[in-house]
Design a protein around this motif. Sequence first.
Motif, PDB file in Angstrom:
ATOM      1  N   SER A 323      12.450   9.267   8.529  1.00 41.26           N
ATOM      2  CA  SER A 323      12.581  10.236   9.512  1.00 41.26           C
ATOM      3  C   SER A 323      11.546  11.193   9.723  1.00 41.26           C
ATOM      4  CB  SER A 323      13.955  10.920   9.745  1.00 41.26           C
ATOM      5  OG  SER A 323      15.017   9.935   9.829  1.00 41.26           O
ATOM      6  N   ILE A 324      10.511  11.324   8.773  1.00 44.67           N
ATOM      7  CA  ILE A 324       9.440  12.206   8.767  1.00 44.67           C
ATOM      8  C   ILE A 324       8.269  11.763   9.191  1.00 44.67           C
ATOM      9  CG2 ILE A 324       7.878  13.517   7.335  1.00 44.67           C
ATOM     10  CD1 ILE A 324       9.985  13.961   5.348  1.00 44.67           C
ATOM     11  N   ASN A 325       7.605  12.535  10.339  1.00 46.87           N
ATOM     12  CA  ASN A 325       6.424  11.959  10.834  1.00 46.87           C
ATOM     13  C   ASN A 325       4.985  12.193  10.205  1.00 46.87           C
ATOM     14  OD1 ASN A 325       5.829  10.833  13.551  1.00 46.87           O
ATOM     15  ND2 ASN A 325       4.598  12.626  13.985  1.00 46.87           N
ATOM     16  N   TYR A 326       4.481  10.854   9.560  1.00 48.59           N
ATOM     17  CA  TYR A 326       3.321  10.683   8.692  1.00 48.59           C
ATOM     18  C   TYR A 326       2.190  10.056   9.616  1.00 48.59           C
ATOM     19  CZ  TYR A 326       6.647  10.829   4.785  1.00 48.59           C
ATOM     20  OH  TYR A 326       7.641  11.330   3.916  1.00 48.59           O
ATOM     21  N   VAL A 327       0.944  10.742   9.083  1.00 41.41           N
ATOM     22  CA  VAL A 327      -0.211  10.056   9.671  1.00 41.41           C
ATOM     23  C   VAL A 327      -0.383   9.110   8.535  1.00 41.41           C
ATOM     24  CG1 VAL A 327      -2.758  10.366   9.979  1.00 41.41           C
ATOM     25  CG2 VAL A 327      -0.983  12.241  10.536  1.00 41.41           C
ATOM     26  N   MET A 328      -0.765   7.706   9.044  1.00 44.31           N
ATOM     27  CA  MET A 328      -1.007   6.529   8.021  1.00 44.31           C
ATOM     28  C   MET A 328      -2.411   6.537   7.771  1.00 44.31           C
ATOM     29  SD  MET A 328       0.554   2.815   8.263  1.00 44.31           S
ATOM     30  CE  MET A 328      -0.567   2.100   9.468  1.00 44.31           C
ATOM     31  N   ILE A 329      -2.713   6.531   6.378  1.00 42.06           N
ATOM     32  CA  ILE A 329      -4.104   6.385   5.836  1.00 42.06           C
ATOM     33  C   ILE A 329      -4.179   5.080   5.083  1.00 42.06           C
ATOM     34  CG2 ILE A 329      -5.990   7.396   4.370  1.00 42.06           C
ATOM     35  CD1 ILE A 329      -4.862   9.093   6.646  1.00 42.06           C
ATOM     36  N   ILE A 330      -5.254   4.130   5.151  1.00 42.42           N
ATOM     37  CA  ILE A 330      -5.436   2.933   4.700  1.00 42.42           C
ATOM     38  C   ILE A 330      -6.659   2.744   3.822  1.00 42.42           C
ATOM     39  CG2 ILE A 330      -4.041   1.794   6.380  1.00 42.42           C
ATOM     40  CD1 ILE A 330      -6.436   0.595   7.694  1.00 42.42           C
ATOM     41  N   SER A 331      -6.550   2.024   3.154  1.00 43.22           N
ATOM     42  CA  SER A 331      -7.850   1.385   2.168  1.00 43.22           C
ATOM     43  C   SER A 331      -7.465  -0.242   2.252  1.00 43.22           C
ATOM     44  CB  SER A 331      -7.735   1.939   0.567  1.00 43.22           C
ATOM     45  OG  SER A 331      -8.036   3.404   0.724  1.00 43.22           O
ATOM     46  N   THR A 332      -8.660  -0.792   2.325  1.00 40.13           N
ATOM     47  CA  THR A 332      -8.343  -2.310   2.558  1.00 40.13           C
ATOM     48  C   THR A 332      -9.388  -3.342   2.287  1.00 40.13           C
ATOM     49  OG1 THR A 332      -9.685  -2.779   4.609  1.00 40.13           O
ATOM     50  CG2 THR A 332      -7.511  -1.427   4.986  1.00 40.13           C
ATOM     51  N   ASN A 333      -8.951  -4.470   2.015  1.00 43.81           N
ATOM     52  CA  ASN A 333      -9.955  -5.553   1.521  1.00 43.81           C
ATOM     53  C   ASN A 333     -10.866  -5.916   2.622  1.00 43.81           C
ATOM     54  OD1 ASN A 333      -8.020  -6.978   3.113  1.00 43.81           O
ATOM     55  ND2 ASN A 333      -7.572  -8.421   1.491  1.00 43.81           N
ATOM     56  N   GLY A 334     -10.955  -5.118   3.650  1.00 43.24           N
ATOM     57  CA  GLY A 334     -11.905  -5.210   4.827  1.00 43.24           C
ATOM     58  C   GLY A 334     -12.981  -4.106   4.697  1.00 43.24           C
ATOM     59  N   LEU A 336     -12.257  -0.730   4.383  1.00 43.08           N
ATOM     60  CA  LEU A 336     -11.974   0.858   4.803  1.00 43.08           C
ATOM     61  C   LEU A 336     -11.526   1.701   3.824  1.00 43.08           C
ATOM     62  CD1 LEU A 336     -10.571  -0.405   8.315  1.00 43.08           C
ATOM     63  CD2 LEU A 336     -13.010   0.400   7.600  1.00 43.08           C
ATOM     64  N   TRP A 337     -11.865   2.751   3.493  1.00 47.04           N
ATOM     65  CA  TRP A 337     -11.277   3.407   2.333  1.00 47.04           C
ATOM     66  C   TRP A 337     -10.748   4.933   2.655  1.00 47.04           C
ATOM     67  CZ3 TRP A 337     -11.057   0.715  -1.792  1.00 47.04           C
ATOM     68  CH2 TRP A 337     -11.708  -0.617  -1.883  1.00 47.04           C
ATOM     69  N   GLY A 338      -9.512   5.330   2.319  1.00 46.05           N
ATOM     70  CA  GLY A 338      -9.002   6.464   2.792  1.00 46.05           C
ATOM     71  C   GLY A 338      -9.219   6.807   4.066  1.00 46.05           C
ATOM     72  N   TYR A 339      -8.890   5.578   5.136  1.00 45.45           N
ATOM     73  CA  TYR A 339      -9.349   5.625   6.330  1.00 45.45           C
ATOM     74  C   TYR A 339      -7.897   5.968   7.411  1.00 45.45           C
ATOM     75  CZ  TYR A 339     -11.268   3.704  10.601  1.00 45.45           C
ATOM     76  OH  TYR A 339     -11.988   3.740  12.084  1.00 45.45           O
ATOM     77  N   ASN A 340      -8.375   7.027   8.289  1.00 49.57           N
ATOM     78  CA  ASN A 340      -7.363   7.569   9.086  1.00 49.57           C
ATOM     79  C   ASN A 340      -7.427   6.632  10.345  1.00 49.57           C
ATOM     80  OD1 ASN A 340      -5.450   8.831  10.861  1.00 49.57           O
ATOM     81  ND2 ASN A 340      -7.020  10.473  11.310  1.00 49.57           N
ATOM     82  N   ILE A 341      -6.341   5.840  10.653  1.00 52.81           N
ATOM     83  CA  ILE A 341      -6.364   4.898  11.701  1.00 52.81           C
ATOM     84  C   ILE A 341      -5.889   5.544  13.065  1.00 52.81           C
ATOM     85  CG2 ILE A 341      -5.961   2.769  10.294  1.00 52.81           C
ATOM     86  CD1 ILE A 341      -3.007   2.956  11.425  1.00 52.81           C
ATOM     87  N   GLY A 342      -5.221   6.865  12.772  1.00 52.10           N
ATOM     88  CA  GLY A 342      -4.948   7.643  14.052  1.00 52.10           C
ATOM     89  C   GLY A 342      -3.539   7.467  14.427  1.00 52.10           C
ATOM     90  N   ASP A 343      -2.621   6.420  13.858  1.00 51.55           N
ATOM     91  CA  ASP A 343      -1.232   6.182  14.175  1.00 51.55           C
ATOM     92  C   ASP A 343      -0.578   7.340  13.375  1.00 51.55           C
ATOM     93  OD1 ASP A 343      -1.363   4.202  16.146  1.00 51.55           O
ATOM     94  OD2 ASP A 343      -2.049   2.928  14.842  1.00 51.55           O
ATOM     95  N   THR A 344       0.577   7.692  13.755  1.00 54.21           N
ATOM     96  CA  THR A 344       1.637   8.331  13.076  1.00 54.21           C
ATOM     97  C   THR A 344       2.959   7.336  13.133  1.00 54.21           C
ATOM     98  OG1 THR A 344       2.486   9.442  15.099  1.00 54.21           O
ATOM     99  CG2 THR A 344       0.921  10.548  13.652  1.00 54.21           C
ATOM    100  N   VAL A 345       3.482   7.238  12.004  1.00 53.93           N
ATOM    101  CA  VAL A 345       4.767   6.630  11.678  1.00 53.93           C
ATOM    102  C   VAL A 345       5.922   7.283  11.142  1.00 53.93           C
ATOM    103  CG1 VAL A 345       3.251   4.406  11.138  1.00 53.93           C
ATOM    104  CG2 VAL A 345       4.247   5.658   9.429  1.00 53.93           C
ATOM    105  N   GLN A 346       7.315   6.863  11.333  1.00 53.29           N
ATOM    106  CA  GLN A 346       8.300   7.242  10.702  1.00 53.29           C
ATOM    107  C   GLN A 346       9.195   6.348  10.086  1.00 53.29           C
ATOM    108  OE1 GLN A 346      10.719   9.203  13.509  1.00 53.29           O
ATOM    109  NE2 GLN A 346       9.330  10.892  14.056  1.00 53.29           N
ATOM    110  N   PHE A 347       9.602   6.391   8.862  1.00 52.96           N
ATOM    111  CA  PHE A 347      10.178   5.385   8.014  1.00 52.96           C
ATOM    112  C   PHE A 347      11.830   5.251   8.461  1.00 52.96           C
ATOM    113  CE2 PHE A 347       6.445   5.744   5.427  1.00 52.96           C
ATOM    114  CZ  PHE A 347       6.197   4.584   5.031  1.00 52.96           C
ATOM    115  N   THR A 348      12.205   4.146   8.842  1.00 55.14           N
ATOM    116  CA  THR A 348      13.654   3.960   9.223  1.00 55.14           C
ATOM    117  C   THR A 348      14.374   3.576   8.103  1.00 55.14           C
ATOM    118  OG1 THR A 348      13.201   1.616  10.099  1.00 55.14           O
ATOM    119  CG2 THR A 348      12.874   3.337  11.500  1.00 55.14           C
ATOM    120  N   THR A 349      13.894   2.738   6.868  1.00 59.68           N
ATOM    121  CA  THR A 349      14.372   2.352   5.963  1.00 59.68           C
ATOM    122  C   THR A 349      13.530   2.112   4.797  1.00 59.68           C
ATOM    123  OG1 THR A 349      14.048  -0.004   6.344  1.00 59.68           O
ATOM    124  CG2 THR A 349      16.192   0.986   7.403  1.00 59.68           C
ATOM    125  N   LEU A 350      14.065   2.186   3.794  1.00 60.73           N
ATOM    126  CA  LEU A 350      13.310   2.218   2.327  1.00 60.73           C
ATOM    127  C   LEU A 350      13.877   1.034   1.566  1.00 60.73           C
ATOM    128  CD1 LEU A 350      13.080   6.057   1.297  1.00 60.73           C
ATOM    129  CD2 LEU A 350      11.584   4.823   2.752  1.00 60.73           C
TER     130      LEU A 350
END
Length: 495
Positions: A323-334, A336-350
Amino acid sequence: MSIKSIAAKVFAKKIVKQTQAWAMHPAESQQKVFLSLIADAKNTDFGVDHNFSQIKTFQDFAKQVPIRDYEDLKPYVEKVVKGQENVLWKGKPLYFAKTSGTTSGAKYIPLTKESMPFHIQAARNAILHYIHETGKADFVDGKMIFLQGSPILEEKYGIQFGRLSGIVAHFVPKYLQKNRMPSLETNCIEDWEKKVEAIVEETFTENMTVISGIPSWVQMYFERLQQKGGKAVGDIFKNFNLFIYGGVNFEPYRAKFENLIGRKVDSIELFPASEGFFAYQDSQKEKGMLLLLNAGIFYEFVKSDEFFNENPRRYTIAEVEVSINYVMIISTNGGLWGYNIGDTVQFTTLKPHRVIVSGRIKHYISAFGEHVIGTEVERALQEAMQGTTVRVNEFTVAPQINPVSGLPFHEWLIEFENVPENASAFAEAIDDAMRKQNIYYDDLIVGNILKKLVVTPVAKNGFQDYMKSIGKLGGQNKIPRLSNDRNIVDQLKTQ
């Protein structure tokens, strides 16, 4: 039951078991991905520049690799676009997914031989999870349509360029080729309106069982089907019972879709992007989408209300909360490193980690410190529509800071399918829902800084006409739910 549907159930059981193995061990799954990414990229230009050979822990990585957006990464990307090897990732990418940028114009996101398979597997696994949970598999014998961009690609320096959905079209598994629609010829039509008309003609008499695409553009397809057939889509396609979508929240469209179809159908939500396939809905019973922790992507999260601080804390999957609003940052096998995709997400379950997309870090309203985000406006509209006959085609929201008279306000531009019987009561209901969700907005209303929101109706097809006027009709293009300026709403009001 066909052999194909029986095989699908057997395969689904296997995939669900494999998914549970990594999903229930999130920290370990992510650590494995992290170490693999660093090892594979340590000899690239980016890896050398950021001392990957010395990185052993996430803390080391966070010190060496700042959070970046596309503009910050662009000097490296430009080298790859010109054909240089071993820049962001080993070798050359297979493709560049071309997307619409903001300040940077077109963006080119690399897709490598390591990253590309996960785009295909994730979409497949979403369907397999649905089959396993519901036991429904008969749809695999019918026709399936995926409304997507043109598969025509360009080539430069040995790398092919195109829209992600067009690239993915080249990877449709053989076992789906006979079921898949539309034809290649129709899929290559660039003009979206002509393309939709051609899709209608091709599919009208087929046994369509699965339909997939961004809701706003699928809605356009459904409307054309209804015009041609003179009846509900569900009567035209009697075995259509599964809608797969991504890109935007489906809830604001759900009532309109059910009216167009004539009944309820099951749905699966996906969270794909050119940068990676991040999550899919793995359960019809649980809220949110399963975050893919073993798919060549290492995730970091920054609390959205801290994101613009000078040195915000970066959280790993082991540290996030619901339930906390997070900006999602990714590093990928494509690459991209420490990359801000611009989307915000909230976790509903862990365990498993499921998310909802709450909005865009750049798509918000905070003209007066109200910090309004996408999920809040979507939920408010949905609540206002409950128990009414109101149906909405599309909407967007922006602040009116300098009204001709009176206090500033939030202006909601809404294209109604069924207009409210009492427009002022409907606006009041949206406003009440907003105030319950957002204490900052409520304080501004109570303190007479803002007056209650204003709903401005948009003419039929107004949003489509606007998107056409800016050259973004169809495909993967979406209207932002929120803007902190009036560029979009002012153009809509002149349509």
